[in-house]
Design a protein around this motif. Sequence first.
Motif, PDB file in Angstrom:
ATOM      1  N   UNK A  54      32.052  45.656  39.247  1.00  9.74           N
ATOM      2  CA  UNK A  54      33.095  46.465  39.873  1.00  9.74           C
ATOM      3  C   UNK A  54      34.330  45.634  40.177  1.00  9.74           C
ATOM      4  N   UNK A  55      34.148  44.373  40.553  1.00  8.92           N
ATOM      5  CA  UNK A  55      35.294  43.494  40.790  1.00  8.92           C
ATOM      6  C   UNK A  55      36.085  43.301  39.493  1.00  8.92           C
ATOM      7  N   UNK A  56      35.377  43.083  38.407  1.00  6.43           N
ATOM      8  CA  UNK A  56      36.024  42.917  37.106  1.00  6.43           C
ATOM      9  C   UNK A  56      36.843  44.161  36.746  1.00  6.43           C
ATOM     10  N   UNK A  57      36.253  45.323  36.876  1.00  4.06           N
ATOM     11  CA  UNK A  57      36.965  46.546  36.516  1.00  4.06           C
ATOM     12  C   UNK A  57      38.088  46.872  37.502  1.00  4.06           C
ATOM     13  N   UNK A  58      37.892  46.531  38.765  1.00  4.43           N
ATOM     14  CA  UNK A  58      38.976  46.717  39.748  1.00  4.43           C
ATOM     15  C   UNK A  58      40.142  45.796  39.400  1.00  4.43           C
ATOM     16  N   UNK A  59      39.853  44.563  38.989  1.00  2.00           N
ATOM     17  CA  UNK A  59      40.916  43.622  38.604  1.00  2.00           C
ATOM     18  C   UNK A  59      41.653  44.135  37.364  1.00  2.00           C
ATOM     19  N   UNK A  60      40.924  44.697  36.411  1.00  5.40           N
ATOM     20  CA  UNK A  60      41.569  45.267  35.227  1.00  5.40           C
ATOM     21  C   UNK A  60      42.489  46.434  35.613  1.00  5.40           C
ATOM     22  N   UNK A  61      42.037  47.275  36.522  1.00  4.92           N
ATOM     23  CA  UNK A  61      42.861  48.411  36.954  1.00  4.92           C
ATOM     24  C   UNK A  61      44.074  47.936  37.730  1.00  4.92           C
ATOM     25  N   UNK A  62      43.885  46.924  38.602  1.00  7.63           N
ATOM     26  CA  UNK A  62      45.009  46.367  39.358  1.00  7.63           C
ATOM     27  C   UNK A  62      46.057  45.823  38.393  1.00  7.63           C
ATOM     28  N   UNK A  63      45.614  45.062  37.403  1.00  7.27           N
ATOM     29  CA  UNK A  63      46.551  44.466  36.453  1.00  7.27           C
ATOM     30  C   UNK A  63      47.288  45.546  35.651  1.00  7.27           C
ATOM     31  N   UNK A  64      46.568  46.548  35.182  1.00  3.28           N
ATOM     32  CA  UNK A  64      47.210  47.614  34.403  1.00  3.28           C
ATOM     33  C   UNK A  64      48.223  48.384  35.253  1.00  3.28           C
ATOM     34  N   UNK A  65      47.875  48.649  36.504  1.00  8.30           N
ATOM     35  CA  UNK A  65      48.791  49.371  37.389  1.00  8.30           C
ATOM     36  C   UNK A  65      50.001  48.503  37.717  1.00  8.30           C
ATOM     37  N   UNK A  66      49.766  47.225  37.996  1.00  8.68           N
ATOM     38  CA  UNK A  66      50.882  46.321  38.280  1.00  8.68           C
ATOM     39  C   UNK A  66      51.788  46.197  37.058  1.00  8.68           C
ATOM     40  N   UNK A  67      51.203  46.096  35.883  1.00  8.33           N
ATOM     41  CA  UNK A  67      52.006  46.004  34.662  1.00  8.33           C
ATOM     42  C   UNK A  67      52.902  47.244  34.504  1.00  8.33           C
ATOM     43  N   UNK A  68      52.329  48.395  34.719  1.00  6.57           N
ATOM     44  CA  UNK A  68      53.096  49.650  34.619  1.00  6.57           C
ATOM     45  C   UNK A  68      54.204  49.679  35.682  1.00  6.57           C
ATOM     46  N   UNK A  69      53.887  49.260  36.894  1.00  2.00           N
ATOM     47  CA  UNK A  69      54.869  49.306  37.983  1.00  2.00           C
ATOM     48  C   UNK A  69      55.977  48.261  37.831  1.00  2.00           C
ATOM     49  N   UNK A  70      55.674  47.133  37.180  1.00  2.00           N
ATOM     50  CA  UNK A  70      56.680  46.080  36.970  1.00  2.00           C
ATOM     51  C   UNK A  70      57.554  46.327  35.740  1.00  2.00           C
ATOM     52  N   UNK A  71      57.145  47.234  34.886  1.00  3.48           N
ATOM     53  CA  UNK A  71      57.862  47.470  33.621  1.00  3.48           C
ATOM     54  C   UNK A  71      59.359  47.693  33.809  1.00  3.48           C
ATOM     55  N   UNK A  72      59.814  48.442  34.828  1.00  2.16           N
ATOM     56  CA  UNK A  72      61.262  48.622  34.987  1.00  2.16           C
ATOM     57  C   UNK A  72      62.014  47.309  35.255  1.00  2.16           C
TER      58      UNK A  72
END
Length: 149
Positions: free
Chosen positions: A15-33
């Motif tokens: 669950x930590x691994x998948x939470x880290x993957x979700x955090x990274x994907x969300x951060x990537x999307x939010x930083x895109x601008x």
Amino acid sequence: MPDQPRGPLESPGFWLHHAALEWRATLERNLRPLALTPTQFNLLASIGWLARHHGPPTQQQAADMAGTDRTMASRVIRTLEDRNLLRRNPDPADARTVRLEVTSEGADLARRAVRIAVATDTELFGPHAAALRDRLRPIAIHRIQGYPG
């Protein structure tokens, strides 16, 4: 005798691994601008934090703080330098060492990106973010020894 395996859904590491993957994907999307990747953000923010608390860091210190390997850090730092977000300066005490400095443009961008990262943490971790951080910190602190602040 250790617990018998009950499948991945019972593993906190899973669950930590998948939470880290979700955090990274969300951060990537939010930083895109801001045209920043999570790795670029982590390095830029780490360099700024280290400079404020310990003086201008070396590339290795920045890589260690950001949790990336030296080769990846080197490539990303070059990209950030090409964007005029940071500078490499010779260390006056050791000609073999380069110190990193965030430019004013880089500091402005980092401040905006930090606000996005904090909002991302709030979005994903909600009111339990501090408790989660406090639980994860002793597990991972050995990876960033010397920078516990």
